[in-house]
Design an enzyme around this catalytic site. Structure first.
Site, PDB file in Angstrom:
ATOM      1  CG  HIS A  75      -1.961  -1.079   1.194  1.00  0.00           C
ATOM      2  ND1 HIS A  75      -3.222  -0.963   0.668  1.00  0.00           N
ATOM      3  CD2 HIS A  75      -1.887  -2.359   1.637  1.00  0.00           C
ATOM      4  CE1 HIS A  75      -3.874  -2.100   0.804  1.00  0.00           C
ATOM      5  NE2 HIS A  75      -3.083  -2.974   1.384  1.00  0.00           N
ATOM      6  CG  ASN A 148      -8.025  -4.236   0.872  1.00  0.00           C
ATOM      7  OD1 ASN A 148      -7.341  -3.259   1.172  1.00  0.00           O
ATOM      8  ND2 ASN A 148      -7.550  -5.468   0.872  1.00  0.00           N
ATOM      9  CE1 TYR A 362      -2.329  -4.780   9.219  1.00  0.00           C
ATOM     10  CE2 TYR A 362      -2.413  -2.593   8.283  1.00  0.00           C
ATOM     11  CZ  TYR A 362      -2.681  -3.938   8.197  1.00  0.00           C
ATOM     12  OH  TYR A 362      -3.291  -4.443   7.084  1.00  0.00           O
TER      13      TYR A 362
END
Ligand code: HDD
Length: 711
Positions: A75, A148, A362
């Protein structure tokens, strides 16, 4: 410091406190010393060597040397915007999260859209999944919904994420190809990992090449939990529905757009916000009561499965509006850090094994990307809620924590920061009963990898299916190893026989009768292969109309780009009538002329040219209009690029309108044979019909005719 504006959200006020505006200011060093020369380094004499003493040179170059931070491993290419979320009706029967119970709230959000595989500078129209990450700045803490534009994911377990990404990224020996899945390593992996086939067929569909970031759906993908005040849990899937509907470009356009304007999506988002045409999405819940957890022919914890909307309807609960572009791309869009683990009371995780792994990944990645555990303090990441904790120090600590204590419990700090009760809004994990063996394995309830790709393909219209056939053919056509293509053909056949046959014909290959290797090498050496057979595919729904883009909204032409093709002498009357009607509906009308500067209409008045035909391409527009005016048409006939423009617009099934001598122009092109019967070509017609055709996005019925028009 920027001054606070009336109507600002609290988050905006908070961000404004960090804005440094150099307007009307004197240039200084980073310490604030005024500077009178930033063009010449300090030298020993005019022609002498540079002095180490030059603190201004060293400061400038050092800062420059460190301007880049590592791009996101996935991304990396993204575009962001600020906005807000508003709730239509309290959802307190499901959740205690205030953003879903307080209809008076305007929750500030920051959204980042992205492609997955390409680098930061890759083009926007790659065939790829789009990231759709939303940060909700709540008074009770920040919630990130990191989703998404497709409702499912490629893999079922986070353990496989590095494999998936290593397979799709440029190949490690030669770093080819950039931002493309059409290569051997990706299909090697896909063909050995059948759980990927569902997300993969979505990636082969038009969903992977959106017309605009503003015209795509968003999905939280995983099943989450909503927890109400009584502590009751409902499973939930989150859906974003774009108010402008879901629309895509064709692959041929995507390839050309990437050359003509690699920033197509980024520019489109930016310009729409600048012109006040704020992108909007409605948020929907699919609610699954606890007792229905095992009701379906698929596992609701399996992220490669969607819950068809026809089985569990999406209940619309509120709307998100993006109304402000970032002030600074790096500070905001690049430094924003999304964490699926950022959660608030009233929302909780499920045991989806993909989600569980994401909760670790993350936070970890932000440490290497942003360089410090203090990344929460960066303005775009700073919570609106007050945060008080005992975490201390580290790189780039900007908070000055007061007091003697940084531990809990304590008496020296008065016991602070003290704990909160659940009744005072403290987060409390849902007390799910767990009684299980420790096991490294995949649930057999995750083993049906074929029913949903088949349902998806069955639910598409013929034109959408054709696009899927073309996409598989293109992608596999780029694969060098026949054994990989062969395996893919066999797998596609398990999804749909006709689809596989069409792709095989295009590849000039035969579908193999069997394949040698185990069907799914992804499930572990001791897994029983029989559990993963396509013969287990289920047909729980004939079709899911919600999966087809033909059932989206076709109401608005707002922000649609219409090219008016002209040269000197064009008919002002024709032009003015069409322009006014289009602009009245908030379309963007651009004069595309045979030259730059200004162009004269038949009233001898000068009109500013938006772009000369040489500096633009048809693929950047949604429709074209050719006004009359003999002189203009004669001049256009001498510029071949105008014809290319018209033929491409036809090929891409877009609306075309012409008046008076404009008709002569069209009749002299190779689309002459199709002019009279085409639903989206208008000659001397009502502008309203043209408008309707633009709102319809494309005339897909034209597709067979476009095969014979080569441009
Ligand atoms: Fe991820 C970024 C979406 C699975 C690891 N992911 C990232 C972004 C989006 C998603 C939209 C960009 C956020 C931004 O704009 O900054 N990812 C998903 C979705 C998934 C998913 C919808 C499955 C449903 N991701 C996933 C897994 C892992 C990761 C299973 C690892 C175990 N994703 C990352 C990451 C990234 C990331 C490496 C790169 C940059 C970042 O996190 O901040 O940690």
């Amino acid at each position: 410091m920027a001054s606070k504006k009336k109507g600002n959200s609290k988050k905006q006020d908070q961000l404004d406190d960090f804005i440094v505006d150099g307007k009307d200011q004197t240039l200084t060093s980073r310490q604030g010393v005024k500077v009178n020369d930033t063009n010449n380094s300090l030298k020993s004499g005019e022609r002498g060597s540079t002095l180490l003493e030059d603190f201004l040179l060293r400061e400038k170059i050092t800062s420059f040397d460190h301007e880049r931070i590592p791009e996101r491993i996935v991304h990396a290419r993204g575009s962001g915007a600020h906005g807000f979320f508003e709730l239509y009706e309290s959802q307190d029967k499901y959740t205690k999260a205030e953003l879903f119970t307080d209809t008076k709230r305007k929750t500030p959000v920051f959204v980042r859209f992205s492609t997955v595989a390409g680098s930061k500078g890759s083009p926007d129209l790659a065939r790829d999944v789009r990231g759709f990450a939303v940060k909700f700045y709540n008074e009770e803490g920040t919630w990130d919904l990191v989703g998404n534009n497709m409702p499912i994911f490629f893999i079922q377990d986070a353990m496989k994420f590095p494999d998936l990404i290593h397979a799709v990224k440029p190949e490690p020996n030669n770093e080819i190809p950039q931002a493309a899945s059409a290569h051997d390593t990706f299909y090697d992996f896909i063909s050995l990992t059948t759980e990927t086939l569902h997300n993969h067929i979505w990636a082969m569909s038009d969903r992977a090449i959106p017309r605009s970031l503003r015209m795509m759906e968003g999905f939280g993908i995983h099943t989450y939990r909503l927890i109400n005040k009584k502590g009751e849990s409902h499973f939930v899937k989150f859906h974003w529905k774009p108010v402008l509907g879901v629309h895509s470009v064709t692959w041929d356009e995507a390839v050309r757009i990437n050359g003509a304007d690699p920033d197509f999506h980024r520019r489109d988002l930016w310009e729409a916000i600048e012109m006040g045409q704020f992108p909007e999405w409605e948020l929907g819940f699919q609610i699954i009561p606890e007792e229905d957890e095992h009701k379906y022919d698929f596992d609701i914890l399996d992220p490669t499965k969607l819950i068809p909307e026809e089985m569990v309807p999406v209940q619309i609960v509120g709307k998100m509006t993006l109304n402000r572009n970032p002030e600074n791309f790096f500070a905001e869009t690049e430094q924003v850090a999304f964490l699926p683990g950022n959660i608030i009371p009233g929302i909780d995780f499920s045991n989806d094994p993909l989600l569980q792994g994401r909760l670790f990944s993350y936070r970890d990645t932000q440490l290497s990307r942003l360089g410090s555990p203090n990344f929460h303090q960066i303005p775009i990441n700073k919570p609106l809620a007050q945060s008080h904790h005992n975490q201390r120090d580290g790189h780039m600590q900007t908070e000055i924590s007061k007091g003697q204590t940084a531990y809990f419990p304590n008496t020296l700090g008065g016991g602070c920061p003290h704990l909160a009760k659940i009744s005072e809004g403290a987060f409390h994990s849902y007390e799910e009963r767990i009684d299980a063996k420790k096991i490294r394995s995949r649930s057999t309830s995750f083993s049906d990898h074929f029913s949903q790709p088949a349902l998806f393909y069955r639910s598409l219209q013929e034109w959408e299916q054709q696009h899927v056939i073309d996409a598989y053919s293109f992608e596999l056509g780029k694969v060098n190893h026949d054994h990989i293509k062969s395996r893919m053909l066999w797998l596609i056949k398990q999804i749909n026989n006709d689809l596989a046959k069409s792709v095989a014909d295009n590849l000039g290959m035969k579908i193999p009768k069997t394949i040698d290797n185990p069907i799914n090498q992804a499930i572990g050496a001791d897994a029983t292969v029989k559990d993963f057979q396509p013969s287990k595919a289920k047909n729980y729904l004939d079709e899911s109309p919600a999966l087809s883009q033909s059932n989206t909204k076709f109401e608005s032409i707002a922000t649609r780009q219409v090219a008016v093709l002209v040269s000197d002498g064009f008919s002002f009357e024709d032009f003015d009538k069409v322009r006014k009607a289009l602009e009245n509906k908030n379309a963007v009308v651009k004069l595309v002329a045979s030259h730059g500067g200004t162009v004269k209409c038949d009233n001898k008045k000068d009109h500013k040219v938006d772009t000369s035909i040489d500096t633009t391409e048809s693929v950047l527009f949604d429709a074209i209009y050719i006004p009359g005016g003999k002189k203009s048409i004669d001049a256009m006939t001498k510029v071949a690029k105008f014809e290319k423009f018209v033929l491409e617009t036809f090929k891409h099934c877009k609306a075309i309108a012409a008046d008076n001598e404009g008709e002569t122009y069209l009749r002299n092109t190779r689309i002459d044979d199709y002019l009279d019967d085409d639903k989206a070509i208008f000659i001397n017609c009502e502008v309203q019909d043209f408008i309707k055709a633009i709102a319809n996005h494309r005339n897909w019925e034209r597709m067979p005719a476009t095969k014979s028009i080569a441009v």
